[in-house]
Every structure is written in structure tokens, then in C-alpha cells.
Design a protein around this motif. Structure first.
Motif, PDB file in Angstrom:
ATOM      1  N   ASP A 242       0.782  -1.134  -0.012  1.00 53.57           N
ATOM      2  CA  ASP A 242      -0.048   0.049  -0.007  1.00 53.57           C
ATOM      3  C   ASP A 242       0.828   1.126  -0.031  1.00 53.57           C
ATOM      4  OD1 ASP A 242      -2.156  -1.475   0.071  1.00 53.57           O
ATOM      5  OD2 ASP A 242      -2.920  -0.918   1.842  1.00 53.57           O
ATOM      6  N   LEU A 245       2.267   1.866  -3.456  1.00 59.53           N
ATOM      7  CA  LEU A 245       1.355   2.327  -4.635  1.00 59.53           C
ATOM      8  C   LEU A 245       0.752   3.782  -4.223  1.00 59.53           C
ATOM      9  CD1 LEU A 245      -0.731  -0.838  -4.713  1.00 59.53           C
ATOM     10  CD2 LEU A 245       0.438   0.165  -6.586  1.00 59.53           C
ATOM     11  N   THR A 264      -3.005   1.648 -14.196  1.00 59.76           N
ATOM     12  CA  THR A 264      -3.445   0.455 -13.744  1.00 59.76           C
ATOM     13  C   THR A 264      -1.935  -0.317 -13.713  1.00 59.76           C
ATOM     14  OG1 THR A 264      -3.511  -0.781 -15.677  1.00 59.76           O
ATOM     15  CG2 THR A 264      -5.500   0.150 -14.586  1.00 59.76           C
ATOM     16  N   THR A 266       0.061  -3.998 -11.482  1.00 58.91           N
ATOM     17  CA  THR A 266       0.201  -5.265 -10.857  1.00 58.91           C
ATOM     18  C   THR A 266       1.669  -5.398 -10.192  1.00 58.91           C
ATOM     19  OG1 THR A 266      -1.354  -6.568 -12.099  1.00 58.91           O
ATOM     20  CG2 THR A 266       0.367  -7.879 -10.795  1.00 58.91           C
ATOM     21  N   HIS A 280      -0.768  -7.397  -5.498  1.00 60.98           N
ATOM     22  CA  HIS A 280      -1.338  -6.139  -5.175  1.00 60.98           C
ATOM     23  C   HIS A 280      -1.691  -5.598  -6.583  1.00 60.98           C
ATOM     24  CE1 HIS A 280       0.902  -6.275  -1.262  1.00 60.98           C
ATOM     25  NE2 HIS A 280      -0.024  -5.178  -0.919  1.00 60.98           N
ATOM     26  N   ALA A 282      -3.755  -3.038  -8.847  1.00 62.33           N
ATOM     27  CA  ALA A 282      -4.355  -1.666  -8.920  1.00 62.33           C
ATOM     28  C   ALA A 282      -4.856  -1.626 -10.323  1.00 62.33           C
ATOM     29  CB  ALA A 282      -3.069  -0.574  -8.592  1.00 62.33           C
ATOM     30  N   HIS A 302      -8.836  -7.172  -5.823  1.00 62.76           N
ATOM     31  CA  HIS A 302      -8.642  -6.062  -6.742  1.00 62.76           C
ATOM     32  C   HIS A 302      -8.516  -4.858  -5.912  1.00 62.76           C
ATOM     33  CE1 HIS A 302      -8.837  -7.873 -10.852  1.00 62.76           C
ATOM     34  NE2 HIS A 302      -9.375  -8.747 -10.176  1.00 62.76           N
ATOM     35  N   GLY A 303      -7.863  -4.097  -6.513  1.00 60.43           N
ATOM     36  CA  GLY A 303      -7.715  -2.659  -5.707  1.00 60.43           C
ATOM     37  C   GLY A 303      -8.209  -1.718  -6.928  1.00 60.43           C
ATOM     38  N   TRP A 315      -5.702  -1.091  -1.750  1.00 61.52           N
ATOM     39  CA  TRP A 315      -4.933  -2.146  -2.543  1.00 61.52           C
ATOM     40  C   TRP A 315      -4.941  -3.339  -1.831  1.00 61.52           C
ATOM     41  CZ3 TRP A 315      -2.764   2.984  -2.563  1.00 61.52           C
ATOM     42  CH2 TRP A 315      -3.282   3.693  -3.587  1.00 61.52           C
TER      43      TRP A 315
END
Length: 401
Positions: A242, A245, A264, A266, A280, A282, A302-303, A315
Motif C-alpha cells: 500500500d 502504491l 493500472t 500489478t 497487489h 491496482a 482487486h484494488g 489495494w
């Protein structure tokens, strides 16, 4: 304004047709030029106009590869006329027509961009023949050189972007084999906003990212490079999950300016000792896991995409157990959004998995290349979006890869 005059008299079968525009307001001089062209034996199509304004329309309506330009027109004269016509037709040969008393006009016109000049009253058919052919050849050569230079500059710019979007994996002791590929979505364009990277942290874990900035072209590509570099720096600085991100989103918002771009991605952390992968997502889709049993899509939480709703910071992490040997493939949606054959629906993840199942056993790099090739052919030989693929292999070779 007169209709085009075409002739093939005395021209050899392999002689090209010269599409000539004569800009001349004197009817007598126009007639003399037309007769002279007939005497050259050239295969030509002649269009005549009396002003620069009329010539503009002719250049827009038809193919012209040689312009015969009088330097004294009602709406332009001298080098101003040459400059104006070169602006209208920068890749067309220009030959100026000067009077007997204009000793310096021809050389000044060439300095302004004309390929050559002819003096009215002193031109014979053989001179006109040579001048037209040479001027067109020189103009075509200049255009080819300019296009080659533009292609070189474009290739150098793409190479710089490729170095940013496709960096060398930063590995120390890891035995994971890394395969990465990137294809832009359109020919003769800058790379898009897809990005990927792999580094081994001081913790001995392998960290990977695959991401996609919305949009195409230099703005998306620049933001993709920025996020990729930021990700590598932050990972090496010890940021994870987190926190990582959140910082990437802050950088995205600062760098996108007034453009409403989002991204987006990963994030993946591979722990070979613990036989786990932490994901994670996004706004991005799940990676594929390949084992001796085949290939399937990993199930993960999913975030939200970065930059969609700044500050949400949602996330969730998903820990995936890994077999002793296998491969994880992270990719952008350019691989799946193409059609599954002419007139069919989108390939999608299910179509991609079915395609992988039918691929022959090959080494990782060949497997990725073949996968991209097959999706490309199914989509009528084109990529509708950028494609980025990152494959990580560990242990012995999986059966299908």
C-alpha cells in the motif's frame, strides 16, 4: 484557369509521367512553355494557373511533382513567391521562370528553396527536358533524405523510451529467469504508456511490476517511464504494498499535470524460500500461473487504479502459494483485447488460456514470442493497444513453457 494538358508523344514506355503545374499570368508565355514541353519528348500532364491563390487549389486537388513558377504574379513576386509555394508544397520540385534582365533573380530563387531556374527566351527543348528531370529527381532525393532522417530521429527517440520502459532486470542472487517483451500499438508512433520492471531487493525477494497508463503517444509514454523509474527507486528504498502504491499515485498526479491520465498496475513479490507470491492489483488483471499441469489465471483481490480517486488507498494483498517449479506471466490488456479471429468477439482471458493450451512446448522466450504472434494474427495482424508481457520462471521448465 485551363484544363490539364496531357501528352505521351515521343515518350518511351518506361518514361515516368511528370505532373507539372505552371503558375504564369501571361498567356503568351504560358503557350510558349506548353509548346516547349511538347518538344521535350517528356511524358507529362500540365496544369496552368495564373495566381498563387489558384495554385493553392490545384496543389490540394491533384498530384503535382514539378512546379514552373513565374516570379511576377499578381499576388506574389520574387523570392516571396518561392517561399510561399515551398510552404504550400515543401516536397515538390520548383523551377522558377525569370526574365532576360533579371540576372540575380534565378540564384536568389534557388537560395530561397527552388531546385533550378530557367530564363525566358533562352530555353531550348533539351534544356527544359534536363531541368525538369533533374529538379524532380533532386526533390525526390531531398524528400527521401528528410524521411530517412525523421525515421532515424524517431528510432532514436523510441530507443530512449524503450530503455525507460524495458530496463534491464536488476538481479543479484536470484535464479529466476526473466523474459520481457513490449510492442507499441501502432506503427510509426512513439511507444505507449505500458511499463514493466524487475528488481531483487536487499531482502532477497524478487519484485516485479507491469503497468499501463491510459492513452497513447508521448505523454502516456513519458508518464509510464516516470512511474517505472519511481517504482524501481521506491522498491530499492524499501517501500512495499500500500505504501508503495500510495507514493506512485502521488507521483502520477504530480506528473500528469492537467491531463486526466490514470494507470493500472500489478505488483508482485516473489519469495522462493517461502514458495509464495504476494500480489497487489491496482485496477489491473491477475497474472497467469503456469505449472506442469497447465496454465490458469491466479485468483487475487482487486484494488482501484492509480489516479482515479486519489487518496482512497485501497489495494488489498493476496498471497499465492507457488509450486516448486513454474512461471508467472504478468501482462497488459493489449494481449487480450484483440479479436479472437475475423468477425469474432474479443479474445479475453478465456481465449488467451485456450490459445496457450494449444501452443507447443517451447523455452520461455520463444513461448512469449509465439503467444504474442498468435494473438497478433488472430486480430487481423494488428495490435489495437500496446502489449507488455513479463514472464518469471523458477525451478525446472514447466511443460508448456
Amino acid at each position: 484557369m485551363t484544363a490539364p494538358v496531357t501528352t505521351t508523344d515521343r515518350a518511351s514506355a518506361d518514361e515516368p509521367t511528370y505532373h507539372i503545374l505552371l503558375i504564369e499570368d501571361d498567356e503568351g508565355d504560358t503557350l510558349l512553355v506548353e509548346e516547349l514541353l511538347h518538344d521535350t519528348g517528356l511524358r507529362f500532364e500540365l496544369t496552368t494557373r495564373t495566381t498563387l491563390a489558384e495554385a493553392r487549389g490545384a496543389l490540394a486537388d491533384r498530384r503535382i511533382n514539378c512546379i514552373l513558377l513565374d516570379l511576377h504574379l499578381p499576388d506574389a513576386s520574387g523570392t516571396d513567391a518561392v517561399t510561399a509555394i515551398r510552404a504550400l508544397a515543401p516536397h515538390t520540385a520548383v523551377i522558377v521562370l525569370t526574365g532576360l534582365s533579371e540576372a540575380q533573380a534565378g540564384t536568389e530563387a534557388m537560395a530561397a528553396g527552388a531546385q533550378d531556374y530557367l530564363v525566358k527566351g533562352k530555353v531550348q527543348a533539351d534544356l527544359m527536358h534536363r531541368t525538369v528531370r533533374y529538379a524532380v529527381y533532386r526533390s525526390q532525393t531531398e524528400r527521401a533524405n528528410a524521411e530517412a532522417q525523421a525515421a532515424r530521429l524517431r528510432a532514436e527517440e523510441n530507443a530512449r523510451l524503450e530503455r525507460g520502459l524495458l530496463p534491464q532486470p536488476l538481479l543479484d542472487t536470484s535464479t529466476v529467469r526473466v523474459t520481457s517483451r513490449y510492442l507499441p500499438g501502432a506503427e510509426m508512433t512513439l511507444l505507449g504508456g505500458d511499463f514493466l520492471d524487475v528488481v531483487e531487493g536487499d531482502d532477497g525477494l524478487l519484485h516485479a511490476v507491469v503497468g499501463d497508463v491510459s492513452g497513447h503517444g508521448p505523454d502516456a509514454a513519458a508518464l509510464g517511464v516516470c512511474l517505472r523509474i519511481a517504482w524501481r527507486s521506491l522498491v530499492l528504498g524499501g517501500h512495499r504494498g500500500d505504501d508503495l502504491l500510495h507514493l506512485m499515485e502521488r507521483i502520477l498526479i504530480a506528473e500528469r499535470g492537467n491531463q486526466q491520465l490514470f494507470a493500472t498496475c500489478t505488483l508482485l513479490t516473489l519469495d522462493q524460500a517461502a514458495a509464495t507470491a504476494t500480489l497487489h492489483l491496482a485496477g489491473h488483471h491477475e497474472p497467469l500461473l503456469t505449472t506442469t499441469e497447465g496454465t490458469l489465471e491466479v485468483s487475487a483481490a482487486h484494488g482501484i487504479a492509480l489516479g482515479i480517486v486519489p487518496g482512497v488507498d485501497s489495494w488489498p494483498a493476496t498471497v499465492v502459494p507457488l509450486p516448486a517449479a513454474g512461471a508467472l506471466t504478468l501482462y497488459t490488456d493489449g494481449l487480450t483485447e484483440g479479436h479472437n479471429g475475423p468477425g469474432r468477439e474479443r479474445l479475453g482471458v478465456e481465449g488467451l488460456l485456450a490459445l496457450i493450451e494449444n501452443l507447443p512446448p517451447t523455452p520461455p522466450a520463444a513461448h512469449v514470442d509465439l503467444l504474442i504472434k498468435e494473438t497478433h494474427e488472430l486480430n487481423a495482424g494488428r495490435h489495437s493497444d500496446d502489449v507488455a508481457v513479463l514472464r518469471l520462471d523458477w525451478g525446472r521448465q514447466p511443460a508448456n513453457g
